[in-house]
Design an enzyme around this catalytic site. Sequence first.
Site, short mmCIF file in Angstrom:
data_model
loop_
_atom_site.label_atom_id
_atom_site.label_comp_id
_atom_site.label_asym_id
_atom_site.label_seq_id
_atom_site.Cartn_x
_atom_site.Cartn_y
_atom_site.Cartn_z
N PRO A 7 -50.83 130.52 -74.61
CA PRO A 7 -51.95 130.04 -75.43
C PRO A 7 -52.04 128.53 -75.30
O PRO A 7 -51.02 127.84 -75.26
CB PRO A 7 -51.51 130.43 -76.84
CG PRO A 7 -50.01 130.35 -76.81
CD PRO A 7 -49.60 130.72 -75.40
N GLU A 9 -54.46 125.60 -77.16
CA GLU A 9 -55.56 125.33 -78.06
C GLU A 9 -56.63 124.49 -77.37
O GLU A 9 -56.34 123.47 -76.74
CB GLU A 9 -55.06 124.60 -79.31
CG GLU A 9 -56.15 124.43 -80.36
CD GLU A 9 -55.72 123.58 -81.53
OE1 GLU A 9 -56.41 123.62 -82.56
OE2 GLU A 9 -54.71 122.85 -81.41
N GLN A 68 -51.21 135.06 -82.14
CA GLN A 68 -50.24 134.05 -82.59
C GLN A 68 -50.66 133.45 -83.93
O GLN A 68 -51.79 133.02 -84.11
CB GLN A 68 -50.08 132.95 -81.56
CG GLN A 68 -48.95 131.97 -81.90
CD GLN A 68 -48.77 130.89 -80.85
OE1 GLN A 68 -49.48 129.90 -80.88
NE2 GLN A 68 -47.83 131.09 -79.93
N CYS A 98 -45.96 123.87 -81.70
CA CYS A 98 -47.12 122.97 -81.62
C CYS A 98 -46.72 121.55 -81.99
O CYS A 98 -46.15 121.30 -83.06
CB CYS A 98 -48.22 123.45 -82.56
SG CYS A 98 -49.67 122.36 -82.56
N LYS A 139 -42.32 131.51 -80.37
CA LYS A 139 -42.32 130.47 -79.35
C LYS A 139 -41.81 129.17 -79.95
O LYS A 139 -42.22 128.79 -81.05
CB LYS A 139 -43.72 130.26 -78.76
CG LYS A 139 -43.73 129.30 -77.57
CD LYS A 139 -45.10 129.13 -76.95
CE LYS A 139 -45.01 128.23 -75.71
NZ LYS A 139 -46.33 127.90 -75.15
N ASN A 199 -40.89 128.44 -70.16
CA ASN A 199 -42.25 127.90 -70.15
C ASN A 199 -42.20 126.39 -69.97
O ASN A 199 -41.28 125.73 -70.46
CB ASN A 199 -42.95 128.28 -71.48
CG ASN A 199 -44.30 127.62 -71.67
OD1 ASN A 199 -44.53 126.98 -72.68
ND2 ASN A 199 -45.20 127.77 -70.72
N GLY A 200 -43.19 125.86 -69.25
CA GLY A 200 -43.32 124.41 -69.11
C GLY A 200 -43.30 123.94 -67.67
O GLY A 200 -42.35 124.21 -66.94
N GLY A 223 -49.08 128.37 -68.12
CA GLY A 223 -50.14 127.75 -68.91
C GLY A 223 -51.13 127.03 -68.04
O GLY A 223 -51.93 127.65 -67.33
N ARG A 224 -51.07 125.69 -68.05
CA ARG A 224 -52.03 124.91 -67.27
C ARG A 224 -51.96 125.23 -65.78
O ARG A 224 -52.98 125.13 -65.07
CB ARG A 224 -51.80 123.43 -67.51
CG ARG A 224 -52.23 122.94 -68.89
CD ARG A 224 -51.86 121.50 -69.12
NE ARG A 224 -50.41 121.31 -69.11
CZ ARG A 224 -49.80 120.14 -69.01
NH1 ARG A 224 -50.51 119.04 -68.89
NH2 ARG A 224 -48.49 120.07 -69.02
#
Length: 317
Positions: A7, A9, A68, A98, A139, A199-200, A223-224
């Site tokens: 996810p 935002e 989420q 976040c 997460k 992740n990352g 993600g990106r």
Amino acid sequence: MTLLLAPMEGLLDFVLRDVLTRVGGVDRCVSEFIRITGTLLPDKVFLRYVPELHHGGRTLAGVPVRAQLLGSDPVCMAENAARLAALGPEGIDLNFGCPAKVVNRHGGGAALLQEPQRIAAVVSAVRRAVPAHLPVSAKMRLGFNDASLARECAQAMEAGGACELVVHARTKADGYRPPAYWEQIPAIRAAVRIPVVANGEIWTVADALRCREVSGCDALMLGRGMVADPGLAHAIRAADAGVPGLGGVEWPALVPQLAVFWDLVCQDLEPRQRAGRLKQWLNLLRRRFPQAEAAYQQVRTMTDQRAISAWVAALQA
């Protein structure tokens, strides 16, 4: 290898989820966080963030979506989780990562990484509030200012009843600056018995393979990197199967998906958001596709929806 879609935002919302899962290669998605601040949200809010709830909790391509929630009050989180569960998501994910100041200032997201006992209370309350068959995952980042409490936070999530843990391998203080510290994940894996997802900073196949090697995780969250290269999940799977160089998506195959994306944006988003969303995606696509650079330069000054629609049509010609 399990591959999840992250996810993000304001970027990886239900519209882009729809398009990226049409391209394929991911096993599951997680929605943008739904912020819980002290009230019991009506169904329409959950459906706005996760319209896939209208389709059995899956994207139109059939990929399950875990909804989420973000918040810090155990009672309010539990009440909202119960209402959400009644709408039939694939599962419920809890956001403890976040880094946004407005969220952290009110004790949510990564701010809770300073208080493992509060994390355990939130997870436990949500776990008790939803049906036993419904997965509850979490997460986290490595920590707030540093990673000193990473293992304790992970253990708190497990103790509360989380069945899976995604670790974004940066602290809140790190924000989104590279690198991601994948080498810190094995200590977290060793501290819990539930599956851990890395992740990352997974932008390429090489990144994914190195992340798996360094973190020891068989599951990765994209993600990106997936937004910039929609064929990344397929390419990772091909490399994992011993056929590197196959499975990716080239520009001609992506152009129709850009058109689908624009149609969905025009259907589902406010008029003031539409042009910006197309430019936002093209901007990230420039990392992977030279053709996206030219496309971005052509569209970046456009604001009129009809003009952009004509441009998208010409792009497909």
